[in-house]
Design an enzyme around this catalytic site. Structure first.
Site, mmCIF file in Angstrom:
data_model
loop_
_atom_site.group_PDB
_atom_site.id
_atom_site.type_symbol
_atom_site.label_atom_id
_atom_site.label_comp_id
_atom_site.label_asym_id
_atom_site.label_seq_id
_atom_site.Cartn_x
_atom_site.Cartn_y
_atom_site.Cartn_z
ATOM 1 N N ASP A 53 36.114 48.477 40.404
ATOM 2 C CA ASP A 53 37.047 48.721 39.309
ATOM 3 C C ASP A 53 36.455 48.253 37.977
ATOM 4 O OD1 ASP A 53 37.295 45.998 39.631
ATOM 5 O OD2 ASP A 53 39.475 45.997 39.875
ATOM 6 N N SER A 54 35.221 47.713 38.025
ATOM 7 C CA SER A 54 34.488 47.442 36.775
ATOM 8 C C SER A 54 34.295 48.736 35.997
ATOM 9 C CB SER A 54 33.138 46.786 37.080
ATOM 10 O OG SER A 54 32.427 47.546 38.041
ATOM 11 N N ASP A 92 36.737 49.736 45.656
ATOM 12 C CA ASP A 92 37.658 48.694 45.207
ATOM 13 C C ASP A 92 39.101 49.164 45.290
ATOM 14 O OD1 ASP A 92 37.440 46.093 44.336
ATOM 15 O OD2 ASP A 92 36.433 46.631 42.464
ATOM 16 N N LYS A 122 37.352 46.900 49.156
ATOM 17 C CA LYS A 122 37.266 45.523 48.670
ATOM 18 C C LYS A 122 38.581 45.197 47.966
ATOM 19 C CE LYS A 122 34.916 44.249 44.771
ATOM 20 N NZ LYS A 122 36.012 43.638 43.992
ATOM 21 N N GLU A 191 32.477 35.492 42.925
ATOM 22 C CA GLU A 191 32.171 35.829 41.531
ATOM 23 C C GLU A 191 32.338 34.605 40.647
ATOM 24 O OE1 GLU A 191 33.965 39.417 40.025
ATOM 25 O OE2 GLU A 191 33.221 39.053 37.998
#
Ligand code: KIV
Length: 290
Positions: A53-54, A92, A122, A191
């Protein structure tokens, strides 16, 4: 009954991660959101492609990941699937797609797998997502968990900061990672956590840790492709090593093309089409001339 052969003999499936961890082999993971980048990443030999989703930051320009929709992830996953035949494709679960109940989450995850072609999903969250991870795994959906900095919680966290910096916070992170492993996750993204904490989690777990800004001990390293190739804007976090400057390459190519158009240097004869020699071109007469 004949079983379908895998797309490629060396196709990466979920169990490959555990096998690599047991052998002490490091794996790589990069994001991709479209066909050409998926092809390039796959053909380069990266083992895992994350349809992250980045994309909200790097291709949609939303400024964060919150507005990213399931449709956007699903459409990107389809394109990535067409471009990648070897890498494991993980998609994602965007913000809002797993927050309204486990049944909704299962339905949305299945959509990413059935319509998009994802091979795993994810999702962000610690102990609060343990029940959901169990449920998804029970429904044959491989889950990569994600703890530490979870960008979907940007408003709650009040920014993007290193997580697990106190002994208490580190303990919570380690416990969360263990709970997610017990729930059946096959890997866990760490992260922005201190390298010592990531190393401890990596040693404590039998599943793979996928580090981003979490030091060298993680079993897998993940980066956003656009950061790695210099195709983003603004200041980069310190964990990003930029290996190319694609923005510069594109700007130079566009500038040269504009110069060539303006000077008459583009297109050349070779870059255009002529009539066959035996065709004589006569301008049609206008109404006044006839
Ligand atoms: O969305 C994404 O690209 C991610 C990675 C940064 C792990 O979650």
């Amino acid at each position: 009954m004949a079983y379908l052969k895998p797309d490629k003999p060396e196709k990466v499936y979920v169990p490959a991660l555990r096998a690599a961890k047991e052998k002490g082999e490091k794996l790589t993971c990069l994001t991709a959101y479209d066909y050409p980048t998926a092809r390039i990443v796959d053909e380069a030999g990266v083992e895992i492609i994350l349809v992250g989703d980045s994309m909200g930051n790097v291709i949609h320009g939303y400024g964060n990941t919150i507005p990213v929709t399931l449709d956007e992830i699903c459409s990107a996953t389809k394109a990535v699937k067409r471009g990648a035949s070897r890498a494991l494709i993980v998609s994602d679960m965007p913000y809002g797609s797993f927050h309204t109940g486990d049944d909704d989450a299962v339905r949305n995850a299945l959509r990413l797998m059935k319509d998009g072609g994802a091979e795993a999903i994810k999702l962000e969250g610690g102990r609060n997502r343990v029940g959901l991870v169990k449920r998804l795994v029970d429904e044959e959906i491989p889950v990569m968990a994600h703890v530490g900095l979870t960008p979907q919680s940007v408003h709650k966290m009040g920014g993007y900061r290193v997580q697990g910096k106190t002994a208490e916070a580190a303990k919570t992170l380690i416990e969360d990672a263990k709970l997610l492993e017990e729930a059946g996750a096959f890997a866990i993204v760490l992260e922005l956590v201190p390298r010592e904490v990531a190393e401890m989690i990596t040693n404590e777990l039998t599943i793979s840790t996928v580090g981003i800004g979490a030091g060298a001990a993680c079993d897998v390293q993940v980066l956003v492709l656009h950061d790695l190739i210099g195709f983003t804007f603004g200041r980069q976090p310190r964990f990003v090593r930029q290996y190319a400057n694609v923005s510069d390459v594109i700007t130079k190519a566009i500038t040269q093309w504009m110069d060539d158009v303006r000077s008459g240097n583009y297109p050349s004869e070779a870059e255009s089409y002529g009539l066959p020699e035996d065709v004589k071109l006569t301008a049609p007469k206008t109404a006044k001339q006839s």
